[in-house]
Design a protein around this motif. Structure first.
Motif: not given
Length: 304
Positions: A94-98, A137-141
Motif C-alpha cells: 500500500l503506497s501512501v503520501t502526505a 506516481e502510482g500512489m494508492d492513497v
C-alpha cells in the motif's frame, strides 16, 4: 511468453533503470530478463528501451507503455483481490503520501496501527512537501490540504485547518501585537515558501480580501525551520494550524490577527478511481478517516 509476465519484467526494468536490478527484484536471471524484454519489443514491434554499456533509458514509447503497464497490473491485482471476496484480509503493498509534518503527526500513527492489525500488508509512505500525482506516481492513497481541482480521483473530506499567523510571547512583548494586516509591514517576517524575495499574504473573506505584500527577513523551504525560527523569537510567520498546535497549546507561540484569517482549508483523503475495490485501500481509508475526523488538530476551531 505470458503477456502479464512480460509487463511485470518491463515495469521492473523501467523502475530500476537496470536489467540487473530488475533481475534481483524479480529473482530471475539477467538472461531471462533480457529475453523477456526482447520478446516484448518483438511482439509490439517497437523499441521500448535504449541500452548502452553504462545505462538503460526508456524511449518515448517505453515511457507511455510503462505508465499503461502499471495501470493494467494494478487493475489486475485489484480484480484478483475483489474476486477473492470483499471481506478478504488486506495484503500486499500500500503506497501512501502526505505532506511532511502532516504525515509524521497524523498519517504515521494510522500506518503503524494498520500494519499491526494486518500483518500481510506492506506500506510505502512518501511524506513530501509537494503535490504528488497519484496516477503518474502510482500512489494508492493521499492526504491533500486545500481546495481540490476537478479530477478522476475519489475524495473523502475528513476535516479542515486554518492558515494562522503566529509569533512567540517574547517577540510580541518586544515589538507589540499587530492589530491589522498592514501592521505586519513593521514586523520581522519569516516565510515558509519558495525563494522569492517577496511574499503576498491574503486576509479576510473571498469577496473582501486584504492583500499585504512583504519582504521577509528570513525565507525557508521547510516548515520545521520556520517554526523553529518563530519559537526562537525572530519574528512572525504564517503556517497551518496543525503545524503549530503543540506550540500554541504549551504557550510557546501565540496566534495573532485571527479576525482577519481566510476561510479554513479542507482536508481530504484521496484515492484513485477504480472499478474494483481493493480491500487494503478501503480498510486503510476507513481507519485514516476515522482517526482524522476524531482528532482535535484537524479542526479549524482548535485554537480559538
Amino acid at each position: 511468453m505470458d503477456q502479464i509476465h512480460l509487463m511485470n519484467v518491463f515495469v521492473a526494468v523501467g523502475e530500476e533503470d537496470s536489467f540487473a536490478g530488475a533481475a534481483r527484484r524479480l529473482d530471475l536471471s539477467p538472461a531471462a530478463v533480457t529475453r523477456a524484454i526482447s520478446g516484448l519489443e518483438e511482439q509490439l514491434g517497437v523499441k521500448l528501451l535504449l541500452r548502452t554499456t553504462r545505462n538503460v533509458r526508456l524511449t518515448e514509447a517505453g515511457r507511455r507503455y510503462l505508465d499503461d503497464s502499471r495501470h493494467i497490473l494494478a487493475s489486475i491485482a485489484e480484480a484478483n483481490e475483489a474476486a477473492a471476496g470483499i471481506n478478504s484480509t488486506p495484503k500486499g503493498n500500500l503506497s501512501v503520501t502526505a505532506s511532511v509534518l502532516f504525515g509524521k503527526a497524523f498519517v504515521m500513527p494510522c500506518i503503524v496501527n494498520f500494519l499491526k492489525e494486518y500483518p500481510e500488508v506492506e506500506v510505502s509512505a512518501y511524506f513530501l512537501d509537494r503535490v504528488v500525482n497519484l496516477v503518474e506516481e502510482g500512489m494508492d492513497v493521499a492526504v491533500r490540504i486545500g481546495h481540490l481541482p476537478d479530477s478522476s480521483l475519489k475524495a473523502l473530506r475528513v476535516g479542515q485547518v486554518r492558515r494562522v499567523l503566529c509569533a512567540s510571547p517574547e517577540y510580541l512583548a518586544r515589538h507589540g501585537v499587530p492589530q491589522h494586516p498592514a501592521d505586519l509591514l513593521r514586523h520581522t517576517i519569516i516565510a515558509a515558501s519558495g525563494i522569492s524575495p517577496r511574499v503576498e499574504w491574503k486576509f479576510g473573506v473571498l469577496d473582501d480580501p486584504t492583500m499585504v505584500r512583504m519582504r521577509p527577513r528570513l525565507t525557508v523551504t521547510s516548515n520545521d525551520a520556520a517554526i523553529d525560527a518563530v519559537v526562537g523569537g525572530l519574528g512572525v510567520s504564517r503556517l497551518l494550524s496543525y503545524q503549530v498546535a503543540e506550540q500554541v497549546r504549551d504557550g510557546r507561540l501565540h496566534i495573532i490577527l485571527a479576525d482577519y484569517e481566510e476561510a479554513p482549508l479542507p482536508v481530504h483523503v484521496l484515492h484513485r478511481e477504480s472499478k474494483f475495490g481493493s480491500s487494503k485501500v478501503r480498510k486503510f481509508i476507513d481507519m485514516l478517516a476515522d482517526y482524522l475526523r476524531g482528532h482535535a488538530h484537524v479542526n479549524a476551531g482548535w485554537c480559538e
